[in-house]
Design a protein around this motif. Structure first.
Motif, mmCIF file in Angstrom:
data_model
loop_
_atom_site.group_PDB
_atom_site.id
_atom_site.type_symbol
_atom_site.label_atom_id
_atom_site.label_comp_id
_atom_site.label_asym_id
_atom_site.label_seq_id
_atom_site.Cartn_x
_atom_site.Cartn_y
_atom_site.Cartn_z
ATOM 1 N N ALA A 147 0.808 -1.229 0.000
ATOM 2 C CA ALA A 147 0.000 0.000 0.000
ATOM 3 C C ALA A 147 0.835 1.271 0.000
ATOM 4 N N SER A 148 2.093 1.192 -0.459
ATOM 5 C CA SER A 148 2.894 2.408 -0.582
ATOM 6 C C SER A 148 2.647 3.111 -1.907
ATOM 7 N N ILE A 149 2.009 2.419 -2.853
ATOM 8 C CA ILE A 149 1.609 2.939 -4.166
ATOM 9 C C ILE A 149 2.701 3.812 -4.806
ATOM 10 N N ASN A 150 3.948 3.316 -4.760
ATOM 11 C CA ASN A 150 5.092 3.953 -5.427
ATOM 12 C C ASN A 150 5.391 5.346 -4.891
ATOM 13 N N ASP A 151 4.958 5.638 -3.674
ATOM 14 C CA ASP A 151 5.150 6.965 -3.099
ATOM 15 C C ASP A 151 6.205 6.884 -1.999
ATOM 16 N N PRO A 152 7.366 7.554 -2.177
ATOM 17 C CA PRO A 152 8.379 7.496 -1.109
ATOM 18 C C PRO A 152 7.888 8.078 0.194
ATOM 19 N N GLY A 153 6.977 9.066 0.136
ATOM 20 C CA GLY A 153 6.438 9.637 1.358
ATOM 21 C C GLY A 153 5.667 8.622 2.181
ATOM 22 N N ARG A 154 4.921 7.749 1.520
ATOM 23 C CA ARG A 154 4.175 6.710 2.237
ATOM 24 C C ARG A 154 5.080 5.547 2.627
ATOM 25 N N MET A 155 6.083 5.261 1.787
ATOM 26 C CA MET A 155 6.980 4.149 2.070
ATOM 27 C C MET A 155 7.737 4.360 3.381
ATOM 28 N N VAL A 156 8.258 5.580 3.614
ATOM 29 C CA VAL A 156 9.111 5.805 4.788
ATOM 30 C C VAL A 156 8.320 5.849 6.083
ATOM 31 N N MET A 157 6.979 5.799 6.015
ATOM 32 C CA MET A 157 6.196 5.782 7.247
ATOM 33 C C MET A 157 6.494 4.558 8.097
ATOM 34 N N ALA A 158 7.049 3.511 7.478
ATOM 35 C CA ALA A 158 7.388 2.313 8.232
ATOM 36 C C ALA A 158 8.857 2.293 8.643
ATOM 37 N N PHE A 159 9.590 3.355 8.379
ATOM 38 C CA PHE A 159 10.991 3.440 8.757
ATOM 39 C C PHE A 159 11.109 3.818 10.236
ATOM 40 N N PRO A 160 12.244 3.513 10.863
ATOM 41 C CA PRO A 160 12.412 3.836 12.287
ATOM 42 C C PRO A 160 12.316 5.335 12.546
ATOM 43 N N GLY A 161 11.591 5.694 13.606
ATOM 44 C CA GLY A 161 11.452 7.083 13.996
ATOM 45 C C GLY A 161 10.336 7.831 13.311
ATOM 46 N N VAL A 162 9.643 7.210 12.341
ATOM 47 C CA VAL A 162 8.577 7.874 11.592
ATOM 48 C C VAL A 162 7.239 7.333 12.075
ATOM 49 N N GLN A 163 6.291 8.251 12.330
ATOM 50 C CA GLN A 163 4.974 7.843 12.816
ATOM 51 C C GLN A 163 3.913 8.057 11.742
ATOM 52 N N ALA A 164 3.180 7.018 11.412
ATOM 53 C CA ALA A 164 2.058 7.139 10.476
ATOM 54 C C ALA A 164 0.860 7.689 11.231
ATOM 55 N N ASN A 165 0.315 8.809 10.749
ATOM 56 C CA ASN A 165 -0.780 9.463 11.469
ATOM 57 C C ASN A 165 -2.062 9.579 10.652
ATOM 58 N N GLN A 166 -1.982 9.360 9.353
ATOM 59 C CA GLN A 166 -3.145 9.553 8.493
ATOM 60 C C GLN A 166 -3.253 8.396 7.515
ATOM 61 N N ASP A 167 -4.477 8.152 7.043
ATOM 62 C CA ASP A 167 -4.693 7.160 5.992
ATOM 63 C C ASP A 167 -4.603 7.781 4.611
ATOM 64 N N THR A 168 -5.154 8.970 4.462
ATOM 65 C CA THR A 168 -5.243 9.589 3.138
ATOM 66 C C THR A 168 -4.113 10.574 2.872
ATOM 67 N N GLU A 169 -3.221 10.776 3.824
ATOM 68 C CA GLU A 169 -2.175 11.780 3.666
ATOM 69 C C GLU A 169 -0.799 11.166 3.903
ATOM 70 N N ASN A 170 0.208 11.804 3.325
ATOM 71 C CA ASN A 170 1.568 11.289 3.426
ATOM 72 C C ASN A 170 2.471 12.195 4.259
ATOM 73 N N ASP A 171 1.888 12.935 5.214
ATOM 74 C CA ASP A 171 2.694 13.775 6.097
ATOM 75 C C ASP A 171 3.762 12.925 6.785
ATOM 76 N N ILE A 172 4.979 13.435 6.797
ATOM 77 C CA ILE A 172 6.088 12.689 7.368
ATOM 78 C C ILE A 172 6.358 13.240 8.771
ATOM 79 N N ILE A 173 5.905 12.500 9.781
ATOM 80 C CA ILE A 173 6.041 12.894 11.175
ATOM 81 C C ILE A 173 7.229 12.129 11.755
ATOM 82 N N ILE A 174 8.305 12.836 12.078
ATOM 83 C CA ILE A 174 9.547 12.206 12.513
ATOM 84 C C ILE A 174 9.802 12.534 13.972
ATOM 85 N N ARG A 175 9.819 11.513 14.794
ATOM 86 C CA ARG A 175 10.167 11.648 16.203
ATOM 87 C C ARG A 175 9.384 12.761 16.900
#
Length: 814
Positions: A147-175
């Motif tokens: 479900a990353s749909i080729n979007d690096p913004g959505r892909m990094v939500m599963a990286f360490p220190g990144v928090q997924a906060n939205q379903d429809t948005e790709n805001d990158i919330i770090i620490r």
């Protein structure tokens, strides 16, 4: 005689049969610091038996024929550290170009054996000066992760220190930091928000405009990043584009529920120049008509984008020149549901939102001598956001303008970099970034019956209330945006950045990087000098310790500087124009341990101290700028706020091997803020804990087909949210925050499961992939994202995230 003829026939046919099940990987091997070609490098297929290998020629080029499937390439060269690529998908239909950069070792050693542990399976940062909280990612990962749909913004939500906060948005919330603090850099140019459905004064949106066809391996940093990255305090994306095929024309076609996508590449002058272009058109608007809603049943989304990269090389490849660009258009329309279905404001909002962006740039790289190079990037970027929002009155017989914004920002940038390798131990890098900013900003907001409508940026008249007609219930009418008389807030500004950094290897175990970054804004004459320091100690091949400190500065959004307010004398004034840069101390310590050749454990502890954060001039207010989800603010501010983020990130990663990959991350942290002399309180993004699990398993069939199963899960604490003063909100007719409670309340924990099912197959002249990605597979509907005041119901309502969303896709390479 028959046997002799058969043997001769088989001898002639075997190379052909072998060629049908192999593909060529080619590229160039360079010194990572000087960009000079390396001669005689051994390039081979990882763990091949018998060994498949070749060596680079006088100009550093290599060609290697490898079997189809998922493969890794390694490189060995006397006096240089070993290299191991990320897993690559090798198919008949598409040739692979893999350029390799090797880092010179401190001490020249004999023959080396490459292992996943030695090369960290290709996840180490491309930028050798980024040794802490940084990892590289590949385009294949943006496609593989569920479900990353080729979007690096959505892909990094599963990286360490990144928090997924939205379903429809790709805001990158770090620490626990606001998405405002993220830097996006493309081919050396710092750009503004690269997302479709972007929102003002933030770096997030719906989906980025980046095309998977253009992306090359890129870096993502989550803290204490190198001195070359400035005007950011949260994280940094350093995105790189690849060059097109220099020898053969190739095409890629993708189609799915999200849209269609077509890419073409090939030589302009064979071996010397190439083109690479991609166009994508979204069909989400058509999905809404068919009853499948990405956001909500009364919302429609459409977007399209175009990206390209042209590559040219001079004689002996000492001069390289590129022209690149990307542009995106997106619209989001909301219409009112029938009156008998009104439950909250989301059912009767009327909204027309436009978000457009474009970047056009060029790069020039000159190899000065065998130890140094110069690179220049120059270009222009523009972002346009336009939004009209309407709601009916409580009587539901007329409408008023709730909010209107019209933001146009443009910047012209130049970035020059000089890099030199002094010797095996010492490397230096310095750069200069000059940017000229222009803007035309309009912003107005209805703040309740007693306060009415107020302009904050520019001057325009919203017009009288209008009767509520059938047009507001018709999706076809949503795009008919009315116009207003007035003018925006026009302005220009110049900013300057400069940096210098050095990397010194005391020995083969200990590396220290030190540098400084300078930031200056002519608008208010503010400036900052930020020191940076990072160290890495390799106790053994399997154990590494890291440490980093950095001071990071960030300009405020220009709309915040230019906010206008009416004084007691009736004149307009701009109290925020002299706001200081927000600054943040970062301190990080980490341990990396290889448990097995393909299993890595990483632990990082961090502390961040923010200061100069904009807060309200009212000492009784709890306003803290980075608690805003987006926008420029609506009050006079001063730079007296503080914040603290601290926690521990844990990563357990199984590198891709034998058809399996796994990435588990967990974070325990606090994100707090302080306004005036109050105590530290929970910030909006203080989730307390966050975890994710990604895993992929591939099954290879005898016919060459590959079945891929993948999952991605998120589980984190709920977002904190402001609490309303109900009586004051009813009296005003708008949300009034309870200043005593601030952001003490939080939503329930957030959980989401995404899944992926895909099948990949190589045929004679093309390959194809059929995929089904499902976001929120369990259809969990109580993941809340915000709290709002409903004027008609005169109560508080919760804004939910989306539910079950299947994304079917089909890709063909030929």
């Amino acid at each position: 005689m028959r046997w002799i003829n058969l043997c001769i026939f088989m001898g002639l046919m075997l190379p052909t049969l072998w060629a049908q099940n192999t593909q060529e990987i080619r590229g160039r091997v360079l010194d990572k610091t000087s960009k000079q070609p390396l001669v005689g490098v051994t390039v081979l297929l990882f763990e091949s038996d018998p060994v498949l290998a070749t060596v680079t020629d006088f100009d550093g080029f290599y060609r290697l024929e490898v079997p189809l499937g998922r493969q890794q390439i390694e490189a060995r060269y006397l006096g240089y550290e070993p290299f191991l690529s990320k897993p690559l998908i090798v198919s008949r239909a598409k040739e692979l170009t893999l350029d390799i950069e090797l880092l010179e070792a401190v001490q020249e050693t004999g023959e080396v054996t490459v292992t996943a542990a030695a090369a960290s399976s290709g996840n180490e940062a491309i930028n050798e000066l980024s040794v802490v909280s940084t990892r590289s990612f590949s385009v294949e990962e943006t496609e593989r992760y569920a479900a990353s749909i080729n979007d690096p913004g959505r892909m990094v939500m599963a990286f360490p220190g990144v928090q997924a906060n939205q379903d429809t948005e790709n805001d990158i919330i770090i620490r626990g930091n606001s998405a405002v603090g993220v830097l996006w850099r493309v081919e050396g140019l710092d750009i503004a928000n690269p997302s479709h459905f972007a929102r003002p004064a933030t770096t997030g949106g719906g989906i980025t405009v980046f095309s998977a066809s253009l992306l090359s391996n890129s870096d993502f940093s989550t803290g204490a990043f190198a001195a070359e990255y400035g005007n950011a305090f949260s994280g940094a994306f350093d995105v790189r584009f690849r060059k097109g095929n220099l020898e053969k024309r190739e095409y890629t076609f993708r189609a799915g529920l999200i849209g269609i996508d077509f890419a073409a590449e090939g030589p302009i002058k064979k071996g010397r120049s190439s083109y690479l272009i991609n166009y994508r058109y979204s069909t989400m608007g058509l999905l809404a008509k068919g009853g499948l809603y990405v956001v909500r049943e009364n919302a429609s989304n459409t977007f399209q984008d175009l990206s390209f990269n042209l590559y040219f090389s001079g004689p002996k490849n000492k001069n390289r020149f590129t022209i690149f660009g990307m542009g995106g258009l997106s619209q989001e329309y909301w219409w009112m549901l029938p009156k008998d279905r009104w439950k909250n404001s989301l059912d009767y909002v009327w909204d027309a939102n436009t978000s457009n962006m474009g970047v056009l740039g060029t790069t020039y790289t000159r190899l000065i001598d065998d130890k140094s190079f110069f690179k220049m990037s120059a270009g222009v970027g523009t972002n346009y956001l336009n939004d009209y929002q309407i709601e009916p009155t409580v009587a539901a017989d007329s409408i008023y303008w709730l909010e209107r914004n019209n933001f146009l920002t443009t910047k012209f940038s130049w970035h020059g970099v000089y890099s030199r390798k002094i010797n095996r131990q010492l490397r230096i890098k310095a750069g200069l970034i000059s940017t000229y900013h222009l803007w035309d900003l309009e912003y107005g907001l209805f703040q309740g019956d007693s306060l009415g409508y107020q302009n904050y940026l520019g001057q325009f008249t919203p017009g009288p209330r209008r009767p509520l007609t059938a047009a507001y219930f018709d999706p076809a009418q949503v795009g008919d945006i009315p116009t207003f008389d007035g003018e925006g807030e026009l302005g220009t500004a110049f900013s300057q950045q400069a940096y210098a950094q050095a990397s010194y290897h005391l020995n083969e175990k200990f590396t220290i990087n030190a540098g400084a970054h300078f930031l200056f804004l002519a608008l208010n004459q503010d400036w900052a000098l930020d020191p940076r320091l990072s160290m890495r100690y390799e106790l053994s091949q399997n154990t590494k310790f890291t440490f980093a400190y950095g001071l990071h500065s960030k300009m405020q959004p220009f709309g915040t500087y230019m906010l206008s307010f009416e004084g007691a004398d009736g004149a307009l004034y701009q109290p925020n124009k002299n706001l200081k840069f927000t600054r943040a101390h970062h301190l990080i310590a980490g341990l990396e341990q290889m448990l097995t050749p393909r299993l890595r454990l990483q632990v990082e502890g961090y502390f961040q101290q923010l200061y100069n954060v904009p807060i309200s001039t009212d000492p009784n207010s709890n306003f803290w700028f980075y608690n805003l989800r987006d926008n420029y603010g609506t009050i006079p501010m001063l730079s007296e706020g503080k914040g603290q983020n601290y926690g521990v990130d844990l990563t357990l990663e199984q590198f891709f091997g034998k058809g399996f990959f796994m990435l588990f991350t967990a974070s325990a942290f606090r994100s707090t803020f302080k306004a005036w002399e109050q105590d530290y309180r929970p910030a909006r993004l203080d989730n307390r804990f966050s975890s994710s699990l990604m895993a992929t398993k591939e099954f290879v069939f005898k016919n060459g087909g590959v079945l891929q199963l993948g999952i991605k899960t998120f589980f984190r604490g709920g977002l904190h949210h402001p609490q309303a003063d109900i009586e004051a909100s009813r009296e005003l007719g708008a949300f009034v925050e309870d200043q005593e409670a601030a952001f003490d309340a939080s939503f329930p924990p957030y959980f989401r499961l995404d899944t992926r099912l895909a099948y990949r197959k190589d045929l004679k002249n093309f390959s194809y992939t059929i995929g089904l990605d499902i976001q929120n597979t369990t259809n969990k509907r109580d993941n809340w994202r915000s709290v709002e005041y409903d004027r008609n119901l005169q109560t508080i309502v919760l804004d939910p995230n989306t539910g079950f969303l299947p994304i079917l896709s089909f890709q063909v390479n030929f």
